[in-house]
Scaffold this motif. Structure first.
Motif, PDB file in Angstrom:
ATOM      1  N   LEU A  17       0.058   3.949   7.883  1.00  0.00           N
ATOM      2  CA  LEU A  17       1.224   3.149   7.250  1.00  0.00           C
ATOM      3  C   LEU A  17       2.342   3.933   6.651  1.00  0.00           C
ATOM      4  CD1 LEU A  17      -1.209   0.774   5.351  1.00  0.00           C
ATOM      5  CD2 LEU A  17      -0.053   0.299   7.451  1.00  0.00           C
ATOM      6  N   MET A  18       1.907   4.966   6.004  1.00  0.00           N
ATOM      7  CA  MET A  18       2.794   6.111   5.732  1.00  0.00           C
ATOM      8  C   MET A  18       4.006   6.252   6.849  1.00  0.00           C
ATOM      9  SD  MET A  18       2.562   6.610   2.405  1.00  0.00           S
ATOM     10  CE  MET A  18       3.801   8.119   2.009  1.00  0.00           C
ATOM     11  N   THR A  19       3.433   6.601   7.884  1.00  0.00           N
ATOM     12  CA  THR A  19       4.122   7.141   9.053  1.00  0.00           C
ATOM     13  C   THR A  19       4.910   5.847   9.538  1.00  0.00           C
ATOM     14  OG1 THR A  19       2.573   8.824   9.842  1.00  0.00           O
ATOM     15  CG2 THR A  19       4.292   7.982  11.299  1.00  0.00           C
ATOM     16  N   GLN A  20       4.347   4.765   9.746  1.00  0.00           N
ATOM     17  CA  GLN A  20       5.228   3.451   9.896  1.00  0.00           C
ATOM     18  C   GLN A  20       6.083   2.895   9.099  1.00  0.00           C
ATOM     19  OE1 GLN A  20       2.118   0.388  10.819  1.00  0.00           O
ATOM     20  NE2 GLN A  20       3.752  -1.203  11.093  1.00  0.00           N
ATOM     21  N   TYR A  21       5.927   3.021   8.028  1.00  0.00           N
ATOM     22  CA  TYR A  21       6.965   2.453   6.757  1.00  0.00           C
ATOM     23  C   TYR A  21       7.802   3.252   5.995  1.00  0.00           C
ATOM     24  CZ  TYR A  21       4.563  -2.082   7.376  1.00  0.00           C
ATOM     25  OH  TYR A  21       3.912  -3.314   7.992  1.00  0.00           O
ATOM     26  N   SER A  22       7.470   4.734   6.382  1.00  0.00           N
ATOM     27  CA  SER A  22       8.631   5.584   5.521  1.00  0.00           C
ATOM     28  C   SER A  22       8.806   6.723   6.372  1.00  0.00           C
ATOM     29  CB  SER A  22       7.964   5.982   4.331  1.00  0.00           C
ATOM     30  OG  SER A  22       6.667   7.006   4.678  1.00  0.00           O
ATOM     31  N   PRO A  23       9.746   7.471   6.176  1.00  0.00           N
ATOM     32  CA  PRO A  23      10.200   8.545   6.872  1.00  0.00           C
ATOM     33  C   PRO A  23       9.231  10.045   6.768  1.00  0.00           C
ATOM     34  CG  PRO A  23      11.487   8.606   5.155  1.00  0.00           C
ATOM     35  CD  PRO A  23      10.683   7.267   5.089  1.00  0.00           C
ATOM     36  N   TYR A  24       8.399   9.880   5.895  1.00  0.00           N
ATOM     37  CA  TYR A  24       7.514  11.232   5.596  1.00  0.00           C
ATOM     38  C   TYR A  24       6.316  10.752   5.622  1.00  0.00           C
ATOM     39  CZ  TYR A  24      12.214  12.994   4.077  1.00  0.00           C
ATOM     40  OH  TYR A  24      13.625  13.198   4.138  1.00  0.00           O
ATOM     41  N   THR A  25       5.172  11.710   5.800  1.00  0.00           N
ATOM     42  CA  THR A  25       3.769  11.510   5.707  1.00  0.00           C
ATOM     43  C   THR A  25       3.607  11.554   4.217  1.00  0.00           C
ATOM     44  OG1 THR A  25       3.333  13.949   5.660  1.00  0.00           O
ATOM     45  CG2 THR A  25       3.493  12.761   7.935  1.00  0.00           C
ATOM     46  N   PHE A  26       2.302  11.214   3.685  1.00  0.00           N
ATOM     47  CA  PHE A  26       1.792  11.350   2.435  1.00  0.00           C
ATOM     48  C   PHE A  26       2.136  12.743   1.985  1.00  0.00           C
ATOM     49  CE2 PHE A  26      -0.962  11.926  -1.293  1.00  0.00           C
ATOM     50  CZ  PHE A  26      -1.064  10.926  -1.704  1.00  0.00           C
ATOM     51  N   THR A  27       1.677  13.854   2.653  1.00  0.00           N
ATOM     52  CA  THR A  27       1.683  15.170   2.229  1.00  0.00           C
ATOM     53  C   THR A  27       3.115  15.621   2.041  1.00  0.00           C
ATOM     54  OG1 THR A  27      -0.442  15.524   3.739  1.00  0.00           O
ATOM     55  CG2 THR A  27       1.006  17.588   2.860  1.00  0.00           C
ATOM     56  N   ASN A  74      -6.655  12.058  -0.629  1.00  0.00           N
ATOM     57  CA  ASN A  74      -8.088  11.704  -0.518  1.00  0.00           C
ATOM     58  C   ASN A  74      -8.530  10.917  -1.898  1.00  0.00           C
ATOM     59  OD1 ASN A  74      -9.171  12.811   1.844  1.00  0.00           O
ATOM     60  ND2 ASN A  74      -9.684  14.669   0.917  1.00  0.00           N
ATOM     61  N   LYS A  75      -7.694  11.493  -3.050  1.00  0.00           N
ATOM     62  CA  LYS A  75      -8.078  10.944  -4.203  1.00  0.00           C
ATOM     63  C   LYS A  75      -7.516   9.498  -4.152  1.00  0.00           C
ATOM     64  CE  LYS A  75      -7.718  14.909  -7.189  1.00  0.00           C
ATOM     65  NZ  LYS A  75      -6.995  15.554  -8.233  1.00  0.00           N
ATOM     66  N   PHE A  76      -6.205   9.190  -3.646  1.00  0.00           N
ATOM     67  CA  PHE A  76      -5.507   7.996  -3.511  1.00  0.00           C
ATOM     68  C   PHE A  76      -6.472   6.993  -2.606  1.00  0.00           C
ATOM     69  CE2 PHE A  76      -3.024   4.990  -1.338  1.00  0.00           C
ATOM     70  CZ  PHE A  76      -2.225   4.154  -2.183  1.00  0.00           C
ATOM     71  N   CYS A  77      -6.947   7.477  -1.630  1.00  0.00           N
ATOM     72  CA  CYS A  77      -7.872   6.514  -0.692  1.00  0.00           C
ATOM     73  C   CYS A  77      -9.044   6.111  -1.347  1.00  0.00           C
ATOM     74  CB  CYS A  77      -7.857   7.192   0.487  1.00  0.00           C
ATOM     75  SG  CYS A  77      -6.587   7.337   1.665  1.00  0.00           S
ATOM     76  N   GLU A  78      -9.826   7.059  -2.046  1.00  0.00           N
ATOM     77  CA  GLU A  78     -11.020   6.717  -2.869  1.00  0.00           C
ATOM     78  C   GLU A  78     -10.772   5.770  -3.879  1.00  0.00           C
ATOM     79  OE1 GLU A  78     -12.705  10.346  -4.343  1.00  0.00           O
ATOM     80  OE2 GLU A  78     -12.960  11.279  -2.350  1.00  0.00           O
ATOM     81  N   HIS A  79      -9.717   5.969  -4.527  1.00  0.00           N
ATOM     82  CA  HIS A  79      -9.528   5.128  -5.591  1.00  0.00           C
ATOM     83  C   HIS A  79      -9.171   3.507  -5.211  1.00  0.00           C
ATOM     84  CE1 HIS A  79      -8.103   3.652  -9.765  1.00  0.00           C
ATOM     85  NE2 HIS A  79      -6.934   3.191  -8.742  1.00  0.00           N
ATOM     86  N   HIS A  80      -8.650   3.459  -4.076  1.00  0.00           N
ATOM     87  CA  HIS A  80      -8.204   2.177  -3.522  1.00  0.00           C
ATOM     88  C   HIS A  80      -9.171   1.520  -2.446  1.00  0.00           C
ATOM     89  CE1 HIS A  80      -4.155   1.606  -5.336  1.00  0.00           C
ATOM     90  NE2 HIS A  80      -4.272   2.873  -5.477  1.00  0.00           N
ATOM     91  N   ILE A  91       0.933  -1.193  -0.055  1.00  0.00           N
ATOM     92  CA  ILE A  91      -0.002  -0.084  -0.013  1.00  0.00           C
ATOM     93  C   ILE A  91       0.884   1.229   0.067  1.00  0.00           C
ATOM     94  CG2 ILE A  91      -1.544   1.485   1.438  1.00  0.00           C
ATOM     95  CD1 ILE A  91      -2.910  -1.375   2.223  1.00  0.00           C
ATOM     96  N   VAL A  92       1.960   1.270   0.619  1.00  0.00           N
ATOM     97  CA  VAL A  92       2.751   2.473   1.017  1.00  0.00           C
ATOM     98  C   VAL A  92       3.577   2.696  -0.583  1.00  0.00           C
ATOM     99  CG1 VAL A  92       4.726   3.447   2.053  1.00  0.00           C
ATOM    100  CG2 VAL A  92       3.062   2.079   3.475  1.00  0.00           C
ATOM    101  N   LEU A  93       3.983   1.685  -1.033  1.00  0.00           N
ATOM    102  CA  LEU A  93       4.766   1.691  -2.083  1.00  0.00           C
ATOM    103  C   LEU A  93       3.874   1.988  -3.255  1.00  0.00           C
ATOM    104  CD1 LEU A  93       6.943  -1.553  -1.869  1.00  0.00           C
ATOM    105  CD2 LEU A  93       7.945   0.786  -2.024  1.00  0.00           C
ATOM    106  N   GLU A  94       2.462   1.730  -3.351  1.00  0.00           N
ATOM    107  CA  GLU A  94       1.470   2.060  -4.247  1.00  0.00           C
ATOM    108  C   GLU A  94       1.239   3.598  -4.099  1.00  0.00           C
ATOM    109  OE1 GLU A  94      -0.573   1.677  -7.638  1.00  0.00           O
ATOM    110  OE2 GLU A  94       0.461   0.025  -6.688  1.00  0.00           O
ATOM    111  N   ALA A  95       1.286   4.039  -2.871  1.00  0.00           N
ATOM    112  CA  ALA A  95       1.366   5.405  -2.614  1.00  0.00           C
ATOM    113  C   ALA A  95       2.117   6.373  -3.335  1.00  0.00           C
ATOM    114  CB  ALA A  95       1.027   5.697  -1.194  1.00  0.00           C
TER     115      ALA A  95
END
Length: 364
Positions: free
Chosen positions: A293-303, A277-283, A259-263
């Motif tokens: 998940l972004m916070t857990q698996y990567s150094p930055y937030t989605f934004t 919002n667009k990413f979450c709606e699509h998936h 999910i993180v890599l897809e983001a």
């Protein structure tokens, strides 16, 4: 390239210095200019690799027990490092045996499988993985894996990397990426998580070129072959470290990692119009879940990832084009010019105008 000593073993390691977009553009032009030459060299190399060599003959001869000469003891499925990697080497390379199934086994070194041509099927910790030409698998030590028999045109290259080699390139990988986390575990001999990475390099000619250079060592062994392999491996790891959108991750938490890599892939490809919002709606996923998940698996937030991608593109346009700054603001996805200027200054310590002037003066 600098000489280093790691765990009592000396070798030459590549030290990459920073490069700007103009240098990379120049390098790209050189690569494009040399494309016909590269195709010719790859074709000649493929002709050589299609021949059945002595090691492949040995595997075919021992078809019912192909790993017998390489395991630590009779009946074991653990490969003896000393029987597979040449004495004194921290990296070694061989052609993937064709025509016979390779039974499930493990080993105490990291294995990289580069699909030079054709395709192959691997089973990694009960997960079936199909690799195509220019795909690369990273398999961590302790991870059980096997391979189905491949055909005459299916050429795979196996690269074996001892954990002690990984300590130095690890220090060069500054960003907290999926590859760096994988390399860190491999360097520390962490065998608890059964993991692999699957890179898709069809659109990455630089990485392909590095792997082809390593493969050529099979054709022409020289006194410096070991050092060249080590140096090239260091460059390859740095080249791949930020290519998150080319990776498929296999691990106990692969669903969440995917999910993180897809983001990240979505941000890379659609940064101009992307939003959480667009990413979450699509998936069909809750935004709070993706954010966690972004916070857990990567150094930055989605934004933050989205901001960095847009600002990086803006920096490229400032140095490589004459596009007016206000037009660049819109092109990278911002509607508020003041907000863009604030983010750019936070990232580069100067305004977009000063940034352009600085690089223009360096060119003169």
């Amino acid at each position: 390239m600098q000489k280093k000593e790691i765990n009592g073993k000396s070798g030459y390691f590549f030290v990459q210095k920073g490069s700007n977009y103009r240098e990379r553009k120049k390098n790209c032009a050189i690569i494009c200019k040399n494309k016909p030459r590269r195709k010719f060299v790859k074709r000649k190399l493929l002709e050589y690799l299609k021949k059945i060599d002595s090691k492949e003959e040995e595997f075919i001869k021992n078809e019912k027990n192909v790993l017998a000469p390489y395991v630590i003891k009779k009946g074991s499925s653990v490969i003896d490092t000393d029987k597979m990697i040449r004495e004194g080497a921290m990296i070694d390379i061989m052609k993937q045996p064709r025509f016979v199934d390779i039974p499930e086994h493990t080993h105490k070194y990291m294995e990289i499988i580069y699909m030079f041509s054709g395709s192959a099927t691997h089973i990694i910790d009960k997960t079936e993985v199909k690799v195509e030409a220019d795909d690369v698998l990273f398999i961590k030590q302790g991870t059980p894996h096997s391979a189905s028999a491949s055909g005459y045109n299916d050429i795979g290259i196996k690269i074996f990397v001892l954990p002690e080699f990984l300590q130095y390139p690890l220090s060069m990988l500054n960003e907290d990426t999926a590859l760096r986390r994988f390399i860190k575990k491999a360097a520390e001999n962490d065998v608890e998580d059964k993991e692999f990475l699957h890179f898709h390099l069809q659109d990455l000619p630089d990485a392909q070129n590095l792997l082809e250079n390593m493969t050529r060592s099979l054709l022409n062994q020289t006194r410096n072959s070991k050092r060249i392999l080590q140096a090239t491996m260091g460059v390859l790891l740095m080249e791949l470290s930020n290519r998150t959108y080319t990776i498929t991750v296999g691990s106990p938490s692969s669903y969440e990692s995917q999910i993180v890599l897809e983001a990240l892939r979505y941000i890379e490809e659609s940064y101009q119009t992307a939003s959480l919002n667009k990413f979450c709606e699509h998936h069909n996923l809750p935004c709070y879940y993706v954010s966690r998940l972004m916070t857990q698996y990567s150094p930055y937030t989605f934004t933050k990832y989205l901001q960095r991608r847009r600002i990086l593109q803006a920096a490229y346009l400032l140095t490589e084009t004459d596009t007016p700054i206000e037009q660049i603001v819109v092109e990278v996805g911002y509607e508020n010019s003041s907000h863009f200027h604030k983010l750019f200054k936070e990232e580069y310590g100067m305004t977009p105008k000063k940034y352009r002037e600085k690089y223009d003066s360096m060119e003169k």
